[in-house]
Scaffold this motif. Structure first.
Motif, short mmCIF file in Angstrom:
data_model
loop_
_atom_site.label_atom_id
_atom_site.label_comp_id
_atom_site.label_asym_id
_atom_site.label_seq_id
_atom_site.Cartn_x
_atom_site.Cartn_y
_atom_site.Cartn_z
N GLY A 105 0.81 -1.21 0.00
CA GLY A 105 0.00 0.00 0.00
C GLY A 105 0.84 1.26 0.00
N LEU A 106 1.93 1.23 0.75
CA LEU A 106 2.84 2.37 0.79
C LEU A 106 3.42 2.67 -0.58
CD1 LEU A 106 4.73 4.40 2.25
CD2 LEU A 106 6.24 2.48 2.77
N GLY B 281 16.40 3.50 -5.74
CA GLY B 281 17.12 4.71 -5.34
C GLY B 281 18.20 5.12 -6.32
N GLY B 282 18.68 4.17 -7.12
CA GLY B 282 19.72 4.47 -8.09
C GLY B 282 19.21 4.63 -9.50
N ALA C 223 12.45 7.39 1.45
CA ALA C 223 11.75 6.83 2.61
C ALA C 223 10.78 5.74 2.17
CB ALA C 223 11.01 7.93 3.36
N VAL C 224 10.07 5.98 1.06
CA VAL C 224 9.11 4.99 0.56
C VAL C 224 9.80 3.70 0.16
CG1 VAL C 224 7.58 4.46 -1.39
CG2 VAL C 224 7.30 6.59 -0.12
N ILE C 225 10.87 3.80 -0.63
CA ILE C 225 11.49 2.57 -1.13
C ILE C 225 12.21 1.81 -0.01
CG2 ILE C 225 11.67 3.40 -3.50
CD1 ILE C 225 14.55 4.09 -3.03
N ALA D 23 12.24 -2.76 3.60
CA ALA D 23 12.28 -3.30 4.95
C ALA D 23 11.08 -4.22 5.22
CB ALA D 23 12.30 -2.16 5.97
N ALA D 24 9.91 -3.84 4.71
CA ALA D 24 8.72 -4.68 4.88
C ALA D 24 8.93 -6.04 4.24
CB ALA D 24 7.50 -3.98 4.28
#
Length: 431
Positions: free
Chosen positions: A42-43, A109-110, A184-186, A191-192
């Motif tokens: 969802g995030l 991120g890259g 922060a999202v990725i 992590a999830a």
């Protein structure tokens, strides 16, 4: 009287909670896994398209094209991954998928251009598309036949709950905006999935000796893709799953372009759908414990989804006082069809595969959903939004016919399975 009514309400709430909360043990562990994954899903899903556009610098067309290519890539691997689950058990491939996703999401991120975005999106799609049939195979391995559909229903309710939580967190990330919000999202999504890998490692699993049946001697067994009845049922379930793009694609465009209802009502409809699924998915799944029962749920789903299309058609050019109640009623009917479609699909996918081939057949069954995800948004937009009432009527007929076709095709698939079982009886268990 008021006291009796209060007692009945309290009893109903306790019964609902008892149905919703999985029993201690593997079901509870799978529930935690489902919530964690859905929060990450969802995030990411609620914010990624905006971040790809504003932070990575992709155009809207590039985002759409890249995700479509990724969806097709995911479809190519569902059956091979399912065969791995038949050979080694579902837990190890599922653990590997979650671990890979934890690494792959950090890779966003890259990403600095379209080519890198497509390559990474394809790899992520392969893993995400494979995770559903692997979870269903694991459900088949770990739980008894009379528990599987209920466990699947509990997982879907909890998935919706986790998705809402993830979407709420995404709102905060979008408020921050910029590259910090994107990172922060990725990182939270990664992590999830890393936590999902840890949770999967703690779930019980079965090795090949428990989950697979030795192939009979003689001619090589046919691919599940050549089981035309099962493939046909997967496609029919995919057609019935058009409720999803109807709700998320067609209705928003319909509301702002073809009715006088305020655009904000779309958020209310989505919230209504989510809340009703969380509240009633387990109860609505009763009856799917057998293949004929699952097929009857799918038939009812087709009727209900056809009715909701006709209700939506009535809102064309209607004022807000007429359109809003009809949209709410139509969405409630759609949710009833959605609940039946989900339960019926689980029932068929769990009951019809031959012994020892649950993973492969779950991969085959996922093709119907994948086809809907690829074609569905365009189809419902071209029919309903573009053609108006006539398009809604065509959708209604399509959904009705798909639902009505499920029971006879299920009976044919069961007869074919029984005939194959007579030719290749399941070996007796080793003492």
């Amino acid at each position: 009287m008021a006291g009796n009514a209060g007692n009945r309400v309290a009893t109903a709430v306790r019964t609902w909670a008892a149905d919703m909360v999985p029993a201690p043990g593997p079901a509870r562990g799978l529930a935690v896994l489902t919530v964690v994954q859905s929060v990450g899903f969802g995030l990411f899903l609620s914010s990624s398209a905006i971040f790809f556009r504003t932070t990575v610098g992709l155009t809207a067309g590039q985002v759409g094209l890249g995700l479509s290519v990724a969806g097709l890539a995911g479809l190519l691997f569902t059956v091979p991954v399912g065969r791995l689950a038949d050979r080694f058990g579902a837990r190890r491939p599922l653990l590997a998928v979650y671990a890979a996703l934890a690494v792959l999401f950090t890779g966003y991120g890259g990403v600095g251009g379209f080519a890198g975005f497509v390559a990474l999106a394809c790899a992520i799609s392969v893993c995400e598309t494979s995770s559903h049939p692997l979870r269903m195979t694991l459900t088949h391995e770990v739980f008894e036949a009379d528990e599987r559909v209920k466990v699947s229903a509990q997982m879907r309710s909890l998935f919706n709950l986790g998705f809402m939580l993830g979407a709420a967190v995404a709102g905060g990330a979008l408020a921050v905006g910029g590259r910090d919000g994107f990172l922060a999202v990725i990182l939270l999504t990664a992590a999830a999935h890393a936590l999902c890998a840890v949770l999967t490692a703690r779930l019980p699993g079965r090795g090949r000796s428990d989950s697979a049946v030795d192939e009979p001697t003689g001619p090589k067994r046919r691919s599940g893709l050549r089981d035309v009845r099962f493939v046909g049922l997967s496609l029919l379930c995919g057609v019935l799953e058009l409720y999803q793009p109807i709700l998320t694609v067609a209705l928003p465009l319909w509301i702002i372009g073809r009715t006088q209802a305020p655009g904000a009502v779309n958020s209310v409809l989505l919230m209504l759908d989510t809340v009703l699924v969380i509240a009633f998915q387990v109860a609505a799944s009763r009856g799917a414990e057998t293949a004929p029962g699952a097929a009857r749920l799918l038939r009812r789903s087709g009727v209900l989804l056809a009715v909701c299309c006709l209700l939506f058609a009535l809102t064309q050019d209607a004022g807000a006082l007429v359109a809003v109640p009809l949209l709410l009623l139509g969405t409630a009917v759609l949710v009833l069809g959605e609940l039946g479609q989900a339960a019926g699909s689980w029932g068929l996918s769990l009951h019809l595969p031959p012994p020892g081939r649950q993973g492969e057949y779950q991969g085959v069954f996922a093709l119907g959903r994948g086809l809907q995800q690829t074609v569905g948004p365009y189809l419902v937009t071209a029919l309903a939004v573009t053609q108006g009432r006539v398009g809604w009527a065509v959708l209604a007929v399509l959904l009705l016919l798909a639902g009505l076709a499920c029971p006879p095709l299920t009976r044919a698939a069961e007869k074919a399975r029984e005939s194959a079982g007579d030719r290749h009886p399941e070996p007796a268990p080793t003492p």
